[in-house]
Design a protein around this motif. Structure first.
Motif, PDB file in Angstrom:
ATOM      1  N   UNK A 111       0.852  -1.173   0.000  1.00  0.00           N
ATOM      2  CA  UNK A 111       0.000   0.000   0.000  1.00  0.00           C
ATOM      3  C   UNK A 111       0.895   1.233   0.000  1.00  0.00           C
ATOM      4  N   UNK A 112       0.418   2.333  -0.536  1.00  0.00           N
ATOM      5  CA  UNK A 112       1.268   3.531  -0.616  1.00  0.00           C
ATOM      6  C   UNK A 112       1.781   3.953   0.761  1.00  0.00           C
ATOM      7  N   UNK A 113       2.946   4.569   0.758  1.00  0.00           N
ATOM      8  CA  UNK A 113       3.496   5.043   2.024  1.00  0.00           C
ATOM      9  C   UNK A 113       2.533   6.047   2.643  1.00  0.00           C
ATOM     10  N   UNK A 114       2.250   5.859   3.935  1.00  0.00           N
ATOM     11  CA  UNK A 114       1.194   6.632   4.584  1.00  0.00           C
ATOM     12  C   UNK A 114       1.736   7.713   5.511  1.00  0.00           C
ATOM     13  N   UNK A 115       2.993   8.122   5.321  1.00  0.00           N
ATOM     14  CA  UNK A 115       3.575   9.127   6.203  1.00  0.00           C
ATOM     15  C   UNK A 115       2.751  10.405   6.222  1.00  0.00           C
ATOM     16  N   UNK A 116       2.291  10.839   5.061  1.00  0.00           N
ATOM     17  CA  UNK A 116       1.497  12.083   5.000  1.00  0.00           C
ATOM     18  C   UNK A 116       0.211  11.947   5.808  1.00  0.00           C
ATOM     19  N   UNK A 117      -0.442  10.797   5.731  1.00  0.00           N
ATOM     20  CA  UNK A 117      -1.678  10.579   6.486  1.00  0.00           C
ATOM     21  C   UNK A 117      -1.399  10.575   7.994  1.00  0.00           C
ATOM     22  N   UNK A 118      -0.301   9.935   8.394  1.00  0.00           N
ATOM     23  CA  UNK A 118       0.031   9.868   9.813  1.00  0.00           C
ATOM     24  C   UNK A 118       0.416  11.242  10.354  1.00  0.00           C
ATOM     25  N   UNK A 119       1.092  12.035   9.544  1.00  0.00           N
ATOM     26  CA  UNK A 119       1.428  13.392   9.974  1.00  0.00           C
ATOM     27  C   UNK A 119       0.164  14.242  10.107  1.00  0.00           C
ATOM     28  N   UNK A 120      -0.788  14.046   9.192  1.00  0.00           N
ATOM     29  CA  UNK A 120      -2.083  14.746   9.279  1.00  0.00           C
ATOM     30  C   UNK A 120      -2.784  14.367  10.575  1.00  0.00           C
ATOM     31  N   UNK A 121      -2.774  13.076  10.890  1.00  0.00           N
ATOM     32  CA  UNK A 121      -3.431  12.596  12.106  1.00  0.00           C
ATOM     33  C   UNK A 121      -2.753  13.165  13.351  1.00  0.00           C
ATOM     34  N   UNK A 122      -1.434  13.230  13.341  1.00  0.00           N
ATOM     35  CA  UNK A 122      -0.718  13.797  14.481  1.00  0.00           C
ATOM     36  C   UNK A 122      -1.086  15.264  14.673  1.00  0.00           C
ATOM     37  N   UNK A 123      -1.177  15.984  13.578  1.00  0.00           N
ATOM     38  CA  UNK A 123      -1.552  17.408  13.688  1.00  0.00           C
ATOM     39  C   UNK A 123      -2.969  17.542  14.238  1.00  0.00           C
ATOM     40  N   UNK A 124      -3.860  16.664  13.797  1.00  0.00           N
ATOM     41  CA  UNK A 124      -5.233  16.713  14.305  1.00  0.00           C
ATOM     42  C   UNK A 124      -5.271  16.412  15.797  1.00  0.00           C
ATOM     43  N   UNK A 125      -4.487  15.473  16.242  1.00  0.00           N
ATOM     44  CA  UNK A 125      -4.449  15.123  17.665  1.00  0.00           C
ATOM     45  C   UNK A 125      -3.862  16.272  18.490  1.00  0.00           C
ATOM     46  N   UNK A 126      -2.832  16.940  17.971  1.00  0.00           N
ATOM     47  CA  UNK A 126      -2.250  18.090  18.678  1.00  0.00           C
ATOM     48  C   UNK A 126      -3.275  19.196  18.824  1.00  0.00           C
ATOM     49  N   UNK A 127      -3.986  19.448  17.724  1.00  0.00           N
ATOM     50  CA  UNK A 127      -5.001  20.511  17.734  1.00  0.00           C
ATOM     51  C   UNK A 127      -6.097  20.202  18.760  1.00  0.00           C
ATOM     52  N   UNK A 128      -6.560  18.965  18.761  1.00  0.00           N
ATOM     53  CA  UNK A 128      -7.613  18.558  19.692  1.00  0.00           C
ATOM     54  C   UNK A 128      -7.133  18.645  21.129  1.00  0.00           C
ATOM     55  N   UNK A 129      -5.851  18.337  21.336  1.00  0.00           N
ATOM     56  CA  UNK A 129      -5.302  18.382  22.695  1.00  0.00           C
ATOM     57  C   UNK A 129      -5.241  19.818  23.240  1.00  0.00           C
ATOM     58  N   UNK A 130      -5.038  20.761  22.312  1.00  0.00           N
ATOM     59  CA  UNK A 130      -4.964  22.167  22.744  1.00  0.00           C
ATOM     60  C   UNK A 130      -6.345  22.779  22.922  1.00  0.00           C
ATOM     61  N   UNK A 131      -7.363  22.143  22.357  1.00  0.00           N
ATOM     62  CA  UNK A 131      -8.720  22.729  22.384  1.00  0.00           C
ATOM     63  C   UNK A 131      -9.309  22.680  23.803  1.00  0.00           C
TER      64      UNK A 131
END
Length: 303
Positions: A283-303
């Motif tokens: 399957x295609x390398x998913x680094x971009x998806x995982x980085x997106x998910x990490x950013x979403x988790x950081x944002x949610x943590x700050x909310x």
């Protein structure tokens, strides 16, 4: 004179008939591949129509890569064309494999703009034997997993990622192996991956750490990929809803720590390279998806 007879050919006339040089024919004759059928009164070599056919056979065998000694053995009946051809097929297969490796190394050098030292290293890595490749990977696995009580499913996943470069690799497989070998020999990569694995290792008496299996949950990656395709922003309200669906009341800070450690370690790149070396349709390398998910988790943590 014998050399005036129309059914007898001098070496010059034989050269004219066959399109070869007199020098080549004389050499073949001296080696016994095309012996003269007679000598003229003046001692010159003489040939006949059968010599023409013999020259054509010698030329064909030589063009196929047979040495002159092998040609003579065939013509004398000491071996057969089939036997010699079989040996040459094996030799050519080995040469083709070597050329593919050389092509892959040079292609990688051209793409990377490598130095002479880097080129020498890549060439050595590409030409390691199967046993040497296994040793490189086994040493890497021992340093990363040794002494860790990793959950069986994760351990089996990594154990399944054996590096088995085939005997006849494609240039893409060789290129992937070069990059993988460089990666697993890097002490920094080993240390980062070890840190990530420690975060995913259960503490005795406790359950599996949050996020320990996220790297193997392809449905998570697929969900994020679909969200990115729709243009969902990782810091938007739709991302918050998606995180709730994916993780519920899981400790998201722990998930984020595991996720960031895996991203920093390059775990996804390792997975992709192993699949490429093994010739699998990864399957295609998913680094971009995982980085997106990490950013979403950081944002949610700050909310």
């Amino acid at each position: 004179m014998d050399d005036e007879r129309p059914d007898v050919l001098t070496i010059g006339r034989l050269a004219h008939r066959t399109g070869l040089s007199v020098r080549t024919l004389r050499f073949w004759s001296d080696e016994g591949a095309v012996p003269p059928v007679a000598r003229s009164a003046s001692g010159y070599r003489l040939y006949d129509a059968g010599s023409v056919a013999r020259v054509e056979l010698v030329r064909t065998l030589r063009e196929l890569g047979l040495g002159l000694d092998e040609v003579c053995r065939v013509l004398s009946g000491r071996t057969t064309v089939a036997e010699v051809a079989d040996a040459h097929v094996a030799a050519l297969d080995a040469q083709i494999r070597s050329l593919k490796v050389s092509r892959a190394v040079l292609s990688t050098v051209a793409t990377r703009g490598s130095t002479a030292e880097e080129t020498a290293l890549m060439n050595r890595l590409a030409r390691l034997s199967a046993a040497e490749r296994k040793q490189v990977v086994d040493e890497f696995k021992e340093e990363v997993f040794g002494g860790l009580d990793v959950e069986p499913r994760v351990r089996e996943r990594f154990r399944a990622y054996s590096v088995e470069l085939p005997d006849d690799p494609t240039p893409g497989q060789v290129d992937a192996w070069i990059e993988l070998a460089e990666l697993v020999r890097d002490p920094g990569f080993r240390a980062r991956l070890r840190t990530w694995m420690e975060l995913n290792t259960p503490v005795p008496g406790q359950g599996r750490p949050p996020g320990a299996s996220i790297w193997w949950a392809r449905q998570v990656v697929q969900t994020v990929a679909a969200a990115r395709k729709r243009g969902v922003a990782p810091d938007g309200p739709e991302a918050v809803d998606m995180l709730s669906e994916l993780f519920g009341d899981t400790d998201r800070a722990a998930v984020l720590r595991s996720l960031e450690a895996g991203i920093e370690a390059g775990a996804e790149r390792y997975r992709t390279l192993v699949a490429r070396v093994r010739g699998q349709d990864a399957s295609p390398e998913a680094t971009a998806e995982l980085e997106w998910l990490a950013r979403a988790l950081r944002t949610a943590d700050r909310a």
